[in-house]
Design a protein around this motif. Sequence first.
Motif, PDB file in Angstrom:
ATOM      1  N   VAL A 169      16.701  48.914  56.915  1.00  0.00           N
ATOM      2  CA  VAL A 169      15.239  49.043  57.075  1.00  0.00           C
ATOM      3  C   VAL A 169      14.527  49.024  55.732  1.00  0.00           C
ATOM      4  CG1 VAL A 169      15.506  50.345  59.206  1.00  0.00           C
ATOM      5  CG2 VAL A 169      15.259  51.581  57.059  1.00  0.00           C
ATOM      6  N   GLY A 170      15.297  48.804  54.667  1.00  0.00           N
ATOM      7  CA  GLY A 170      14.687  48.688  53.346  1.00  0.00           C
ATOM      8  C   GLY A 170      14.360  50.001  52.671  1.00  0.00           C
ATOM      9  N   LYS A 171      15.008  51.085  53.111  1.00  0.00           N
ATOM     10  CA  LYS A 171      14.723  52.392  52.515  1.00  0.00           C
ATOM     11  C   LYS A 171      15.983  53.043  51.948  1.00  0.00           C
ATOM     12  CE  LYS A 171      10.622  53.283  55.322  1.00  0.00           C
ATOM     13  NZ  LYS A 171       9.881  54.268  56.130  1.00  0.00           N
ATOM     14  N   GLY A 172      16.895  52.196  51.503  1.00  0.00           N
ATOM     15  CA  GLY A 172      18.134  52.708  50.949  1.00  0.00           C
ATOM     16  C   GLY A 172      17.925  53.605  49.742  1.00  0.00           C
ATOM     17  N   VAL A 184      23.102  63.744  58.155  1.00  0.00           N
ATOM     18  CA  VAL A 184      22.823  62.394  57.661  1.00  0.00           C
ATOM     19  C   VAL A 184      22.159  61.581  58.770  1.00  0.00           C
ATOM     20  CG1 VAL A 184      23.823  60.305  56.669  1.00  0.00           C
ATOM     21  CG2 VAL A 184      24.820  62.549  56.130  1.00  0.00           C
ATOM     22  N   PHE A 185      22.714  61.677  59.967  1.00  0.00           N
ATOM     23  CA  PHE A 185      22.191  60.912  61.109  1.00  0.00           C
ATOM     24  C   PHE A 185      20.756  61.320  61.426  1.00  0.00           C
ATOM     25  CE2 PHE A 185      21.907  59.291  65.394  1.00  0.00           C
ATOM     26  CZ  PHE A 185      22.779  58.214  65.420  1.00  0.00           C
ATOM     27  N   THR A 186      20.532  62.608  61.595  1.00  0.00           N
ATOM     28  CA  THR A 186      19.183  63.070  61.935  1.00  0.00           C
ATOM     29  C   THR A 186      18.214  62.868  60.778  1.00  0.00           C
ATOM     30  OG1 THR A 186      19.759  65.325  61.230  1.00  0.00           O
ATOM     31  CG2 THR A 186      20.061  64.799  63.545  1.00  0.00           C
ATOM     32  N   GLY A 187      18.710  63.028  59.550  1.00  0.00           N
ATOM     33  CA  GLY A 187      17.838  62.839  58.390  1.00  0.00           C
ATOM     34  C   GLY A 187      17.311  61.421  58.295  1.00  0.00           C
ATOM     35  N   VAL A 188      18.194  60.444  58.544  1.00  0.00           N
ATOM     36  CA  VAL A 188      17.773  59.038  58.498  1.00  0.00           C
ATOM     37  C   VAL A 188      16.859  58.706  59.669  1.00  0.00           C
ATOM     38  CG1 VAL A 188      18.608  56.654  58.692  1.00  0.00           C
ATOM     39  CG2 VAL A 188      19.763  58.264  57.163  1.00  0.00           C
ATOM     40  N   LEU A 189      17.202  59.192  60.866  1.00  0.00           N
ATOM     41  CA  LEU A 189      16.353  58.939  62.037  1.00  0.00           C
ATOM     42  C   LEU A 189      14.924  59.421  61.808  1.00  0.00           C
ATOM     43  CD1 LEU A 189      18.349  59.741  65.322  1.00  0.00           C
ATOM     44  CD2 LEU A 189      17.206  57.611  64.745  1.00  0.00           C
ATOM     45  N   GLN A 190      14.801  60.618  61.253  1.00  0.00           N
ATOM     46  CA  GLN A 190      13.472  61.194  61.048  1.00  0.00           C
ATOM     47  C   GLN A 190      12.806  60.656  59.796  1.00  0.00           C
ATOM     48  OE1 GLN A 190      14.250  65.405  61.114  1.00  0.00           O
ATOM     49  NE2 GLN A 190      14.807  65.432  63.278  1.00  0.00           N
ATOM     50  N   ASP A 228      17.164  61.456  49.658  1.00  0.00           N
ATOM     51  CA  ASP A 228      16.108  62.386  50.079  1.00  0.00           C
ATOM     52  C   ASP A 228      16.225  62.714  51.563  1.00  0.00           C
ATOM     53  OD1 ASP A 228      15.071  62.348  47.516  1.00  0.00           O
ATOM     54  OD2 ASP A 228      13.718  60.671  47.956  1.00  0.00           O
ATOM     55  N   TYR A 229      16.506  61.682  52.366  1.00  0.00           N
ATOM     56  CA  TYR A 229      16.615  61.897  53.807  1.00  0.00           C
ATOM     57  C   TYR A 229      17.796  62.819  54.134  1.00  0.00           C
ATOM     58  CZ  TYR A 229      13.557  57.780  54.089  1.00  0.00           C
ATOM     59  OH  TYR A 229      12.530  56.889  53.937  1.00  0.00           O
ATOM     60  N   VAL A 230      18.920  62.579  53.465  1.00  0.00           N
ATOM     61  CA  VAL A 230      20.116  63.379  53.736  1.00  0.00           C
ATOM     62  C   VAL A 230      19.902  64.831  53.311  1.00  0.00           C
ATOM     63  CG1 VAL A 230      22.540  63.716  53.155  1.00  0.00           C
ATOM     64  CG2 VAL A 230      21.676  61.414  53.591  1.00  0.00           C
ATOM     65  N   ILE A 231      19.326  65.024  52.128  1.00  0.00           N
ATOM     66  CA  ILE A 231      19.077  66.387  51.656  1.00  0.00           C
ATOM     67  C   ILE A 231      18.114  67.118  52.599  1.00  0.00           C
ATOM     68  CG2 ILE A 231      18.064  67.788  49.817  1.00  0.00           C
ATOM     69  CD1 ILE A 231      20.819  66.676  49.184  1.00  0.00           C
ATOM     70  N   ALA A 232      17.108  66.388  53.087  1.00  0.00           N
ATOM     71  CA  ALA A 232      16.170  66.995  54.040  1.00  0.00           C
ATOM     72  C   ALA A 232      16.888  67.353  55.331  1.00  0.00           C
ATOM     73  CB  ALA A 232      15.013  66.040  54.326  1.00  0.00           C
ATOM     74  N   GLY A 233      17.780  66.461  55.794  1.00  0.00           N
ATOM     75  CA  GLY A 233      18.530  66.741  57.016  1.00  0.00           C
ATOM     76  C   GLY A 233      19.467  67.920  56.844  1.00  0.00           C
ATOM     77  N   ILE A 234      20.118  67.989  55.691  1.00  0.00           N
ATOM     78  CA  ILE A 234      21.016  69.125  55.425  1.00  0.00           C
ATOM     79  C   ILE A 234      20.220  70.426  55.361  1.00  0.00           C
ATOM     80  CG2 ILE A 234      22.484  70.186  53.656  1.00  0.00           C
ATOM     81  CD1 ILE A 234      23.550  67.397  53.026  1.00  0.00           C
ATOM     82  N   GLY A 235      19.035  70.366  54.748  1.00  0.00           N
ATOM     83  CA  GLY A 235      18.194  71.563  54.682  1.00  0.00           C
ATOM     84  C   GLY A 235      17.806  72.064  56.056  1.00  0.00           C
TER      85      GLY A 235
END
Length: 469
Positions: A39-42, A338-344, A47-54
């Motif tokens: 999706v072009g946001k690699g 990771v999954f939820t972080g990327v989805l959101q 940031d997405y993963v850290i947010a999901g882990i948080g």
Amino acid sequence: MLTILGFVMIATFLVLIMMKKVSPIAALVLIPALFCVLVGKGAHLGDYVIAGIGDLAPTAAMLMFAIVYFGVMIDVGLFDPVVRAILRFAKADPVRIVVGTAVLAAIVSLDGDGSTTFMITVSAMYPLYKRLKMSLVVMTGVAATANGVMNTLPWGGPTARAATALKVDAGDIFVPMIPALAVGMVAVLVLAYVLGRRERKRLGHLSLDAVVEETVTETADEKVLVGSGGGAGTPVAGGGTGGDAAPSYENEDGETLAGLDPHRATLRPRLYWFNALLTVALLTAMIMELLPIPVLFMLGAALALSVNFPHMQDQKARIGAHAENVLNVSGMVFAAAVFTGVLQGTGMVDHMAKWVVSGIPDWMGPHMALVTGVLSIPFTYFMSNDGFYFGIVPVLAEAGNAHGVSTLEIARASLVGQPLHMSSPLVPAVYVLVGMAKVEFGDHTRFTVKWAALTALVVLGAGLLFGIV
């Protein structure tokens, strides 16, 4: 485009898992990482993963210490009376065993925590399923579906989320839903009976005497179990065959089946009432929200270990005994982040929700409660409860209000999908279930989804019949 990619990402994950092409942890990490690049946001993946882990770190902490706490309670014998009662009812009849699994899972689900339910249910029933060579996915499927129905308790999570998102009282949502949920629980028991009949047909009907009073023939080197249908294994030294609890046996895979050994060294009968009161106090504090649940389990685990096993070496042994479950579950939770972080983070969830809502025709407006109930089944499976209740349900409620459908009806209908939700790959507790039962997640998914979805539809039908939704 984000809508399409979101659905494709979820479908890819499920297909690979069910085909056993990749492990769940690897799939939860690699697939969303790949789609994040697509999706072009690699560049924002970190940031997405850290947010999901948080977001999921408190859940991981809660599960880690909950496994230790309830593992210790199982070790010291707190749940032995309940388990013995269920096993006495079950005897060696596959029908009674599967029904007993549903009953035990439903009773333990009253604490509102899926991980607790699965730990206790699997610890009690796993030796019996293995002992009789019964299908373990039957156990995981029935336990997950029963817990899903009971997960609608006000302190279980979904009801509280719906109440918060729609600014209504949780009691006003839950109490009128009780008749429909009761029908759902009856459906689970019927399902357990049907699956038990299937297992009985496959294995044959065994009486309690046939299991307990097996003939053991001594050879020069070992004791060989001679026996009645479905039973297999070699007695482990000191296992015995008498008493209320299941005997200790070693199966063909070398696994020791001693989940309810009445003579295990970890039993603490003199501390039974202390442990019972500690558990009641812990659950009461959870319901009253005196402290965050992770903090309560940290305190409870530390206290349980210190009182029951005052010597440091014994404490280390208990922690080590449950370390594998802790590692497996916490690993799954952080991988799911990771999954939820990327989805959101990429906005896939938002686009998927808007696409679904925009596809509802105007003539369905007066039937938005029914629409909500139907949508809750797949949506609570493909996304977290937070995403569904805080992202989609308010939009559905607003659309329903425009056509005269009350917010409470929408809220009640949104609970319908919970029987299926408890087998979602985004629910950490399901990894406790399949991990302790030594069942592949893909096998559990293939077996359970159809039965759980059917149970959810039964709840929805009962809600419509009683005029609740």
